[in-house]
Design a protein around this motif. Sequence first.
Motif, PDB file in Angstrom:
ATOM      1  N   SER A 256       0.848  -1.194   0.000  1.00  0.00           N
ATOM      2  CA  SER A 256       0.000   0.000   0.000  1.00  0.00           C
ATOM      3  C   SER A 256       0.879   1.238   0.000  1.00  0.00           C
ATOM      4  CB  SER A 256      -0.930   0.024   1.223  1.00  0.00           C
ATOM      5  OG  SER A 256      -0.236   0.455   2.382  1.00  0.00           O
ATOM      6  N   ASP A 257       0.290   2.376  -0.322  1.00  0.00           N
ATOM      7  CA  ASP A 257       1.054   3.632  -0.329  1.00  0.00           C
ATOM      8  C   ASP A 257       1.530   4.021   1.061  1.00  0.00           C
ATOM      9  OD1 ASP A 257       0.689   3.864  -3.046  1.00  0.00           O
ATOM     10  OD2 ASP A 257      -0.946   5.326  -2.904  1.00  0.00           O
ATOM     11  N   ALA A 258       0.706   3.772   2.084  1.00  0.00           N
ATOM     12  CA  ALA A 258       1.123   4.109   3.451  1.00  0.00           C
ATOM     13  C   ALA A 258       2.376   3.319   3.824  1.00  0.00           C
ATOM     14  CB  ALA A 258      -0.003   3.814   4.435  1.00  0.00           C
ATOM     15  N   ILE A 259       2.403   2.050   3.438  1.00  0.00           N
ATOM     16  CA  ILE A 259       3.578   1.216   3.696  1.00  0.00           C
ATOM     17  C   ILE A 259       4.782   1.735   2.920  1.00  0.00           C
ATOM     18  CG2 ILE A 259       4.542  -1.098   3.367  1.00  0.00           C
ATOM     19  CD1 ILE A 259       1.717  -2.199   3.858  1.00  0.00           C
ATOM     20  N   ALA A 260       4.567   2.097   1.657  1.00  0.00           N
ATOM     21  CA  ALA A 260       5.665   2.594   0.813  1.00  0.00           C
ATOM     22  C   ALA A 260       6.245   3.893   1.362  1.00  0.00           C
ATOM     23  CB  ALA A 260       5.178   2.788  -0.610  1.00  0.00           C
ATOM     24  N   ALA A 261       5.369   4.797   1.813  1.00  0.00           N
ATOM     25  CA  ALA A 261       5.844   6.070   2.362  1.00  0.00           C
ATOM     26  C   ALA A 261       6.713   5.841   3.589  1.00  0.00           C
ATOM     27  CB  ALA A 261       4.649   6.958   2.706  1.00  0.00           C
ATOM     28  N   ALA A 262       6.316   4.901   4.440  1.00  0.00           N
ATOM     29  CA  ALA A 262       7.119   4.585   5.623  1.00  0.00           C
ATOM     30  C   ALA A 262       8.445   3.948   5.220  1.00  0.00           C
ATOM     31  CB  ALA A 262       6.338   3.642   6.533  1.00  0.00           C
ATOM     32  N   ASP A 285      -2.460   4.815  -5.071  1.00  0.00           N
ATOM     33  CA  ASP A 285      -2.452   6.197  -5.547  1.00  0.00           C
ATOM     34  C   ASP A 285      -3.325   7.068  -4.648  1.00  0.00           C
ATOM     35  OD1 ASP A 285      -1.520   8.226  -7.126  1.00  0.00           O
ATOM     36  OD2 ASP A 285      -3.004   7.962  -8.720  1.00  0.00           O
ATOM     37  N   SER A 286      -3.080   6.942  -3.367  1.00  0.00           N
ATOM     38  CA  SER A 286      -3.812   7.701  -2.364  1.00  0.00           C
ATOM     39  C   SER A 286      -3.060   8.980  -2.027  1.00  0.00           C
ATOM     40  CB  SER A 286      -3.968   6.853  -1.099  1.00  0.00           C
ATOM     41  OG  SER A 286      -2.693   6.642  -0.507  1.00  0.00           O
ATOM     42  N   ALA A 287      -3.561   9.698  -1.024  1.00  0.00           N
ATOM     43  CA  ALA A 287      -2.890  10.926  -0.593  1.00  0.00           C
ATOM     44  C   ALA A 287      -1.473  10.640  -0.110  1.00  0.00           C
ATOM     45  CB  ALA A 287      -3.701  11.586   0.528  1.00  0.00           C
ATOM     46  N   TRP A 288      -1.209   9.437   0.388  1.00  0.00           N
ATOM     47  CA  TRP A 288       0.140   9.070   0.811  1.00  0.00           C
ATOM     48  C   TRP A 288       1.131   9.181  -0.340  1.00  0.00           C
ATOM     49  CZ3 TRP A 288       1.911   8.554   5.570  1.00  0.00           C
ATOM     50  CH2 TRP A 288       1.042   8.214   6.606  1.00  0.00           C
ATOM     51  N   ALA A 289       0.692   8.878  -1.551  1.00  0.00           N
ATOM     52  CA  ALA A 289       1.591   8.872  -2.707  1.00  0.00           C
ATOM     53  C   ALA A 289       2.124  10.263  -3.002  1.00  0.00           C
ATOM     54  CB  ALA A 289       0.871   8.315  -3.929  1.00  0.00           C
ATOM     55  N   LEU A 290       1.301  11.278  -2.804  1.00  0.00           N
ATOM     56  CA  LEU A 290       1.717  12.653  -3.068  1.00  0.00           C
ATOM     57  C   LEU A 290       2.423  13.266  -1.868  1.00  0.00           C
ATOM     58  CD1 LEU A 290      -1.442  13.932  -4.979  1.00  0.00           C
ATOM     59  CD2 LEU A 290       0.708  13.084  -5.921  1.00  0.00           C
ATOM     60  N   ARG A 291       2.145  12.756  -0.678  1.00  0.00           N
ATOM     61  CA  ARG A 291       2.772  13.236   0.546  1.00  0.00           C
ATOM     62  C   ARG A 291       4.222  12.788   0.648  1.00  0.00           C
ATOM     63  NH1 ARG A 291      -0.959  11.052   4.944  1.00  0.00           N
ATOM     64  NH2 ARG A 291      -2.722  12.076   3.971  1.00  0.00           N
ATOM     65  N   SER A 292       4.502  11.644   0.064  1.00  0.00           N
ATOM     66  CA  SER A 292       5.833  11.053   0.172  1.00  0.00           C
ATOM     67  C   SER A 292       6.869  11.891  -0.573  1.00  0.00           C
ATOM     68  CB  SER A 292       5.788   9.641  -0.414  1.00  0.00           C
ATOM     69  OG  SER A 292       7.057   9.057  -0.454  1.00  0.00           O
ATOM     70  N   GLN A 293       8.093  11.853  -0.097  1.00  0.00           N
ATOM     71  CA  GLN A 293       9.215  12.523  -0.762  1.00  0.00           C
ATOM     72  C   GLN A 293      10.332  11.526  -1.009  1.00  0.00           C
ATOM     73  OE1 GLN A 293       9.301  15.558  -2.022  1.00  0.00           O
ATOM     74  NE2 GLN A 293       7.182  15.867  -1.358  1.00  0.00           N
ATOM     75  N   PRO A 294      10.616  11.150  -2.268  1.00  0.00           N
ATOM     76  CA  PRO A 294       9.942  11.615  -3.479  1.00  0.00           C
ATOM     77  C   PRO A 294       8.534  11.010  -3.601  1.00  0.00           C
ATOM     78  CG  PRO A 294      11.485   9.873  -4.011  1.00  0.00           C
ATOM     79  CD  PRO A 294      11.701  10.181  -2.561  1.00  0.00           C
ATOM     80  N   GLN A 295       7.737  11.598  -4.494  1.00  0.00           N
ATOM     81  CA  GLN A 295       6.385  11.100  -4.671  1.00  0.00           C
ATOM     82  C   GLN A 295       6.405   9.690  -5.251  1.00  0.00           C
ATOM     83  OE1 GLN A 295       4.216  14.046  -6.928  1.00  0.00           O
ATOM     84  NE2 GLN A 295       3.942  15.359  -5.142  1.00  0.00           N
ATOM     85  N   LEU A 296       5.370   8.914  -4.900  1.00  0.00           N
ATOM     86  CA  LEU A 296       5.372   7.482  -5.170  1.00  0.00           C
ATOM     87  C   LEU A 296       4.927   7.110  -6.580  1.00  0.00           C
ATOM     88  CD1 LEU A 296       3.793   6.019  -1.910  1.00  0.00           C
ATOM     89  CD2 LEU A 296       6.106   5.590  -2.773  1.00  0.00           C
ATOM     90  N   SER A 297       5.658   6.173  -7.160  1.00  0.00           N
ATOM     91  CA  SER A 297       5.139   5.393  -8.280  1.00  0.00           C
ATOM     92  C   SER A 297       4.219   4.343  -7.679  1.00  0.00           C
ATOM     93  CB  SER A 297       6.273   4.718  -9.044  1.00  0.00           C
ATOM     94  OG  SER A 297       7.108   5.684  -9.640  1.00  0.00           O
ATOM     95  N   THR A 298       3.024   4.178  -8.255  1.00  0.00           N
ATOM     96  CA  THR A 298       2.021   3.370  -7.572  1.00  0.00           C
ATOM     97  C   THR A 298       0.949   2.890  -8.542  1.00  0.00           C
ATOM     98  OG1 THR A 298       0.493   3.383  -5.678  1.00  0.00           O
ATOM     99  CG2 THR A 298       0.643   5.405  -6.962  1.00  0.00           C
ATOM    100  N   VAL A 299       0.105   2.013  -8.053  1.00  0.00           N
ATOM    101  CA  VAL A 299      -1.070   1.559  -8.805  1.00  0.00           C
ATOM    102  C   VAL A 299      -2.248   2.443  -8.413  1.00  0.00           C
ATOM    103  CG1 VAL A 299      -2.718  -0.320  -9.171  1.00  0.00           C
ATOM    104  CG2 VAL A 299      -0.280  -0.827  -8.919  1.00  0.00           C
TER     105      VAL A 299
END
Length: 340
Positions: A256-262, A285-299
Amino acid sequence: MASDSTRPRQATIHDVAAAAGLSRGTVSRVINGEPYVSPAAKAAVESAIIEVGYVPNTAARNLKTRRSGAVALIVHEPHSLFLEDPNIGAIVLGTNSVLSDADYQLVTLVVDSNRDSERVADYLRGGFVDGVIIISARAQDPIGRAATGMKIPAVFVGHPPGLADIVYVGIDNVSAARTITERLLATGRKRVGMIASALDRDSGQDRLAGFREALGERFDPDLVVEYPFYSYDSGLAGMRELLARDPGIDGVFAASDAIAAAAIDVLRAHGKAVPQEVGVVGFDDSAWALRSQPQLSTVHQPAMTLGQEAARLVLQQIAGDEIDTAGVILQTEITWRESA
């Protein structure tokens, strides 16, 4: 506290009829949305309702129609994750938009324990709702079994293991996970691991299956760590464990994006640059994807549309329409950003 003698009297349908100068039967037809009422009569009744302050007796109407006018949305997640997960919020909003247009009330119930499961199952048996939408149902899920056993109109977001012939809406998690893992591999990564989650439900199992398919003979079970929830905390613990197992890991698929951001935060704390040294991809492709630095590549999965489709399917069942239990599968797409 006001006594019965001093409490203001509630306006009745007779008061509306008197104020509108129409029969009680005509007023009743307008209130119940029945046909064969002239526009002039309808306007007069609506004006009279405002004038006398009439509030329809919903309980009495429900007894007559045997409908509650409500649909339950049951979310199988810890309370903290319910608030943290943007996908759940989007599903709720999508569900509510369709139910609201149909004049149905959404009742949201969060299942966080076995006690919650028993309480919610009793609530469903009580006839307080006309249908139910279930999110994140697990294998051997008591709520899902209760809903299907009661024959109450029910729709699942996702397809829980162990339940056959159910109405559901979902995405192809296997294909989506395989596709984004293949794209991560195409960037030249050699040691790719996965932080897997929610393996007690179809989405978690299918994302792991897609990851495994993409790697083929290169799949290394030692580079897969498992945690129960799609949460930021799972990402923190999972990335630390992957680094402990293989400090040279150069690619990570997070469930998930939350996991990826962490995971990115842990990599940064260990002095590893993303994506230069380690490429990271997520899912949602949730809000976590845009919050992350760098922004996430995601489904990108269409969370709001999942809620809308689930609401439409449950309303069709309430109306008595026959529904195909083959399931409604929505399309996903890869959103490629800087993290990989």
